[in-house]
Design an enzyme around this catalytic site. Structure first.
Site, PDB file in Angstrom:
ATOM      1  N   HIS A  99       0.848  -1.199   0.000  1.00  0.00           N
ATOM      2  CA  HIS A  99       0.000   0.000   0.000  1.00  0.00           C
ATOM      3  C   HIS A  99       0.877   1.240   0.000  1.00  0.00           C
ATOM      4  O   HIS A  99       2.090   1.156   0.147  1.00  0.00           O
ATOM      5  CB  HIS A  99      -1.004  -0.024   1.157  1.00  0.00           C
ATOM      6  N   HIS A 140       1.410   3.931   1.899  1.00  0.00           N
ATOM      7  CA  HIS A 140       1.938   4.701   3.033  1.00  0.00           C
ATOM      8  C   HIS A 140       3.464   4.795   2.997  1.00  0.00           C
ATOM      9  O   HIS A 140       4.155   3.831   2.647  1.00  0.00           O
ATOM     10  CB  HIS A 140       1.484   4.091   4.355  1.00  0.00           C
ATOM     11  N   ASP A 197       5.761   4.720   5.194  1.00  0.00           N
ATOM     12  CA  ASP A 197       6.586   3.775   5.961  1.00  0.00           C
ATOM     13  C   ASP A 197       6.666   2.406   5.274  1.00  0.00           C
ATOM     14  O   ASP A 197       7.309   1.492   5.787  1.00  0.00           O
ATOM     15  CB  ASP A 197       6.097   3.655   7.420  1.00  0.00           C
ATOM     16  N   HIS A 198       6.029   2.293   4.095  1.00  0.00           N
ATOM     17  CA  HIS A 198       6.106   1.048   3.312  1.00  0.00           C
ATOM     18  C   HIS A 198       6.746   1.248   1.938  1.00  0.00           C
ATOM     19  O   HIS A 198       7.248   0.298   1.351  1.00  0.00           O
ATOM     20  CB  HIS A 198       4.709   0.420   3.175  1.00  0.00           C
ATOM     21  N   HIS A 243      -7.543  -0.709   5.527  1.00  0.00           N
ATOM     22  CA  HIS A 243      -6.519   0.212   6.050  1.00  0.00           C
ATOM     23  C   HIS A 243      -6.304   1.336   5.033  1.00  0.00           C
ATOM     24  O   HIS A 243      -6.340   2.514   5.373  1.00  0.00           O
ATOM     25  CB  HIS A 243      -5.233  -0.574   6.295  1.00  0.00           C
ATOM     26  N   ASP A 267      -0.326  -3.728   6.263  1.00  0.00           N
ATOM     27  CA  ASP A 267      -0.971  -3.205   7.470  1.00  0.00           C
ATOM     28  C   ASP A 267      -2.447  -3.600   7.543  1.00  0.00           C
ATOM     29  O   ASP A 267      -3.248  -2.909   8.163  1.00  0.00           O
ATOM     30  CB  ASP A 267      -0.864  -1.669   7.507  1.00  0.00           C
ATOM     31  N   HIS A 273       4.290  -4.548  10.793  1.00  0.00           N
ATOM     32  CA  HIS A 273       4.758  -3.925  12.039  1.00  0.00           C
ATOM     33  C   HIS A 273       4.845  -4.939  13.176  1.00  0.00           C
ATOM     34  O   HIS A 273       4.098  -5.908  13.213  1.00  0.00           O
ATOM     35  CB  HIS A 273       3.804  -2.806  12.489  1.00  0.00           C
TER      36      HIS A 273
HETATM   37 FE    FE Z   1       2.618   0.900   8.253  1.00  0.00          FE
HETATM   38 ZN    ZN Z   2      -0.022   1.715   6.544  1.00  0.00          ZN
END
Ligand code: FE
Ligand code: ZN
Length: 258
Positions: A55, A57, A59-60, A113, A130, A168
């Protein structure tokens, strides 16, 4: 057997490195940061064959462009999200073949998400970003409770032995909530002890398995009478459908400070 290495990023992100038939090639899943990935590749003398994104985001996907400066590899990602570096867009029903690794993955659309979130399932492994966490699930940033419940139900229907690689390390905090919802869940208390011991040694609690998640994860258990009773108590009203229970448990967790 395929083995899966990892790099850590930020507070608690895992970047999974899937090693297939050749010992030095890997697929990189959700590289939110390039630096720990490049360090792991160098240290272990690995060369990437592909990057897989679940996805959009940061942080990915935040490390994708920097990794591409070092390695020219195809980047796979969700068809319904805008990730500029993606070279092949995937959606539900697509099959992703990674011949360099001798591996193939089925693509699942799992909105909730984010609106276009996808997961990769193959070789007895699930890379779910996530959407599903061990003993928890992702927050509903772009999707509805109904979408998330449908997505999680698809995961729950996979074989029990499926190894689950989440984005995570949230297991301990999630188990605090899970045991608040189901204080008498012995599988969840036993898992909490195992998770504590692993985290004390700074080891990942992942991968989990679908079988374990079905026994401990309140978000896969909204059809259970005990989960419904706790959710009703918390909500202060009767909850008639599994979706109502699921949505109430998700809202409860949003405000939970355990
Ligand atoms: Fe994340
Ligand atoms: Zn995420």
């Amino acid at each position: 057997m395929t083995d899966v290495l990892h790099a850590r990023a930020f507070e608690d992100n895992y970047i999974w490195l899937i090693r297939g038939k050749s010992p030095d090639r890997v697929a990189i899943v959700d590289p939110g940061d390039a630096e720990p990935v490049l360090a792991a590749l160098e240290k272990q003398r690995l060369t990437p064959a592909a990057i897989l994104c679940t996805h959009h985001h940061g942080d990915h996907v935040g490390g994708v462009e920097d990794i591409l400066k070092h390695y020219k590899v195809p980047v796979y990602g969700p068809a319904r999200e805008r990730i500029p570096a993606v070279t092949r867009k995937l959606q539900d029903g697509d099959h992703l073949d990674l011949p360099d690794l001798g591996l193939g993955f089925d693509v699942l659309d799992v909105p909730g998400h984010t609106a276009g979130h996808i997961a990769y399932y193959g070789a007895g492994m699930l890379f779910c970003g996530d959407t599903l966490f061990s003993a928890g699930c992702g927050r509903l940033f772009e999707g509805t409770a109904e979408q998330m419940l449908t997505s999680l139900s698809r995961f729950a229907a996979l074989p029990e032995a499926t190894r689950v690689y989440c984005g995570h390390e949230y297991t301990e905090a999630n188990l605090r909530f899970a045991l608040t919802v189901e204080p008498d869940n012995a599988d969840a208390s036993n898992y909490r002890e195992r998770a504590r011991a692993l985290r004390r040694q700074n080891l990942p609690t992942l991968p989990s398995t679908i079988g374990l998640e079905r026994r401990v994860n309140p978000f896969l258990r909204s059809g259970q009478a005990g989960v419904r009773r706790s959710a009703e108590k918390q909500a202060g009203r009767a909850l008639v459908s599994e979706l109502e229970v699921f949505a109430a448990v998700r809202r409860w967790k949003d405000g939970f400070r355990g």
